[in-house]
Structures are given as structure tokens and as C-alpha cells.
Scaffold this motif. Structure first.
Motif: not given
Length: 415
Positions: A252-265
Motif C-alpha cells: 500500500g505504500g509508505g510516506p516516501d513512495r512518490d519520491a522514490l517512484v520519481t527517482d526510479w523513473t
């Protein structure tokens, strides 16, 4: 067909089947150590009989479990050459240690224990079984060290496009390791305890002659399962904190999910960096089964004055509950491994880059062949376990006293 999907299906199938053997091994060997130690300290024949009976079931499961493990090992080179090439220098270290522990030490101790009945001193024979148990736990320890590194790569650096180990101690202190290892060990103890209780319940329902024998093993199995299920739940829930922090996209995701996905992208390009919903489904049902298994505590008061045997209904409930720990373990591995997707090594190596460049037809053939082979081994294991368990503890082949020399009975007697 997609070779990546086929490779993932094959690894999921073979790993799941192998893990069922591992859980029974960890659970039964712990109970065997307790039984034989009790026999050594008290000298009561009942403990030797129980050790021989349950030891025979343990040996059957161990031998076929080793076979499934060998089959599973082939996949790293055949299907996951990208994983072996990129992170093999790190990931391979704990696997190599596990192989030495499992295939050399554990097998050697077990072989000496099997053939050492009535040939070795009782203390030496007991020490061998302790050696089997310690190396079995060591094997699980190193496997979980390797798996924890895939969940949270630590102690490495990338040089020339290949990961190299720089800090071995970091593997042992990985935050995703400790609680997961405790969770797996507890699951094995719950499985072994419930298996012992279920087989004993079946014999008590049939009113076999060895009533006192299986009454003892029923009590031991239930108490072990009850104590272990509490540890199982504790270790399980304790993992949610590190997972939310170190694997923000999981469950379901943690608090840093969006930032991490942006970095992976930015690093790997656009893609679907969220794990499949299947991981959350597996997690939910696993938790539900875990709470259901906690009801084994309600059976302990019925051990007083053998009410659990007189009422009979609890014995049937134990039998019906035997599949639950096995189902929960499969769901747990689905939650842990599918939740890591789409990464072979989380945040380091995408699964698509880890798979071997193999044609779909060859990958499908491999999937069918390995699945059939391991499925046959699993079926053989359970058929043999059921057959030998049903025979009871009258005279198991394991530990049977050697027949006296026939010539000794034909020597002339002089008076």
C-alpha cells in the motif's frame, strides 16, 4: 508468451514447493531434539519410541526436500543469468555458506545419526541430532540473509556495472533480516507442532494401541504450536515498520513512495513501479489465517484430564486445521516476494533485466518440466509421510535394533 512471466511463475512454483519441505524440517527437528534429550535425561523408553517414529517422518521429508532444493538451484543459472551476473558477488556469498552448511555439515550429521542407532554412545548420538538441528537453523539463517539483501541491498558498491560486497557485517545487520528470520523459524515450529498434533489426533481417534505414546506427542505438538504462533504473530507485525521505511511501495505504500517512484523513473525510465495487487491479497489472507491459528491456545485447557481426547471434536478440528500453516506460508511468500516487484534487487536491479535471454518456448518447457518434477517430489513426500504415519509407532525402521547374528543361535551348547 512473455519469458519474464514464465520465469517468475517457475521460480514462484518451485520456491513455494521447496519452502513447504523446509518448514516441516525446521519444526520436526526441533521437536526431535526435545524428545531425544528428554529420553537421554530420563531414560524413559517412551521418548526413544517417539524419537524413532517422528525421526523417520523427518528423514523422509529431509531427503525429498534436499532433492527439491537441488532442482531449484538450477534456475539461477538457467533463468536468471542477469541476476547472477550483476549481484552474484554479493548475493552468492550467503548462498555459498548455506550450501556448505546444508549439504555438508547437516547431511553428514544426519547420516551419522541415522546409522548411529545402537552403534554410538547415547550422548554422542544425541549430540549428532543437536548438530543436525543447529545446522538446519544455520541454513535457514543464511537463506534469509540472502533474501533480505534482495529486499534491501546493503554493504555493496557497483564497479564496472557489477555489484561487489564491501561490508559483510551489513548483510547480518540488514533491517529486513532479523524479524523475517524469526518469522520463518516460528512458522516452521507452528507447522511442525501442528503436524505432530494432527498425526497424534488421528491415531487417538482410531484408538490405536499406542494411546499413551500419542497422548504425549499430542500434548507436545499443541504446546509447541501455541507458543510458536504467538512468536509468529509478533515477528510478523514487527516487520511492518522496517518495510514501510525501506520499501515504501510495498503493502500500500509508505510516506516516501512518490519520491522514490520519481527517482526510479529518472534512473530507469518510465514504467509501472508499483507491485501487483496480489501481494496485498496474500498479506490479508495470511494475517487472517495467523489469527485463526492463534485459536490453538483455546485447546490447551482441554489437555487437563484428557478432555481434548474425550470430547473428540477438538481432535477433528486439529486434523482440519493442518493445511492452514502451509497455506499461510505460501501466502506469506507471495506477499514478501510479489511485494518486491518489479525488482529482483529492490531499487537496484529490475526483474526485467535479471531474466535470461531465453526464448518463450524454451522457458515454457523449463516451467513445465521443473514444475512437474517438483510436484512429483511433493506428492511422493506426502504419500510416504501419510503411509508411515498411519503405520504407527510399533516398530519404525529407524533405530530398529540390529538382528542378532543368526549363526549365534546355532552354536553347539556344551554342558
Amino acid at each position: 508468451m512473455d519469458p519474464l512471466l514464465l520465469a517468475r511463475l517457475q521460480f514462484a512454483t518451485t520456491t513455494s514447493i521447496h519452502f513447504l519441505f523446509v518448514a516441516v524440517t525446521l519444526g520436526l527437528v526441533t521437536l526431535l531434539v526435545g524428545l531425544q534429550t528428554a529420553g537421554y535425561l530420563t531414560g524413559k523408553p517412551v521418548y526413544e519410541r517417539l524419537t524413532r517414529f517422528w525421526g523417520q517422518l523427518y528423514v523422509i521429508n529431509y531427503v525429498l526436500g534436499i532433492a527439491t532444493g537441488i532442482v531449484m538451484e538450477f534456475q539461477f543459472g538457467l533463468n536468471w543469468s542477469g541476476l547472477s551476473r550483476y549481484v552474484g558477488n554479493v548475493f552468492g556469498a550467503p548462498l555459498a555458506i548455506e550450501t556448505l552448511v546444508a549439504f555438508f555439515l547437516e547431511s553428514t550429521f544426519l547420516g551419522m545419526w541415522i546409522f548411529g542407532w545402537h552403534r554410538l554412545r547415547r550422548g554422542v548420538h544425541l549430540a549428532l541430532l543437536w548438530g543436525v538441528a543447529i545446522t538446519a537453523y544455520a541454513s535457514a539463517f543464511w537463506i534469509m540473509v540472502a533474501n533480505a539483501w534482495l529486499q534491501n541491498p546493503v554493504g555493496y558498491e557497483v564497479r564496472d556495472g557489477v555489484a561487489h560486497l564491501t561490508d559483510f557485517g551489513a548483510l547480518l545487520t540488514n533491517p529486513t533480516f532479523g524479524m523475517a528470520f524469526g518469522h520463518v523459524v516460528s512458522a516452521g515450529l507452528v507447522t511442525g507442532g501442528l503436524l505432530m498434533a494432527a498425526v497424534s489426533a488421528w491415531h487417538l481417534l482410531r484408538r490405536t494401541p499406542d494411546y499413551a505414546l500419542f497422548r504425549t506427542s499430542l500434548r507436545l505438538g499443541l504446546v509447541t504450536a501455541a507458543l510458536s504462533v504467538s512468536m509468529l504473530q509478533g515477528f510478523g507485525f514487527a516487520q511492518f515498520g522496517p518495510v514501510a521505511q525501506l520499501q515504501p511501495t510495498k503493502f500500500g505504500g509508505g510516506p516516501d513512495r512518490d519520491a522514490l517512484v520519481t527517482d526510479w523513473t529518472a534512473r530507469f525510465g518510465p514504467g509501472d513501479w508499483e507491485p501487483p495487487v496480489l501481494s496485498n491479497v496474500g498479506l490479508g489472507f495470511m494475517i487472517l489465517i495467523g489469527f485463526t491459528l492463534g485459536a490453538v491456545w483455546l485447546l490447551l485447557p482441554l489437555l487437563w484430564r484428557d478432555w481434548i481426547i474425550r470430547l473428540k471434536v477438538p481432535l477433528w478440528l486439529i486434523l482440519l486445521g493442518l493445511p492452514l500453516p502451509f497455506v499461510a506460508m505460501l501466502l506469506g511468500w507471495i506477499a514478501r516476494e510479489v511485494g518486491r516487484q518489479p525488482w529482483a534487487a529492490y531499487g537496484l536491479l529490475p526483474t526485467a533485466q535479471a531474466v535470461s535471454p531465453v526464448s518463450p518456448g524454451l522457458m515454457l518447457t523449463s516451467l513445465i518440466g521443473f514444475s512437474l518434477l517438483l510436484g512429483a517430489l511433493a506428492v511422493t513426500n506426502w504419500v510416504l509421510l501419510a503411509r508411515h504415519a498411519a503405520r504407527g509407532a510399533h516398530d519404525p525402521a529407524l533405530g530398529r535394533p540390529p538382528a542378532p547374528d543368526s549363526d549365534a543361535h546355532h552354536q553347539p551348547v556344551f554342558v
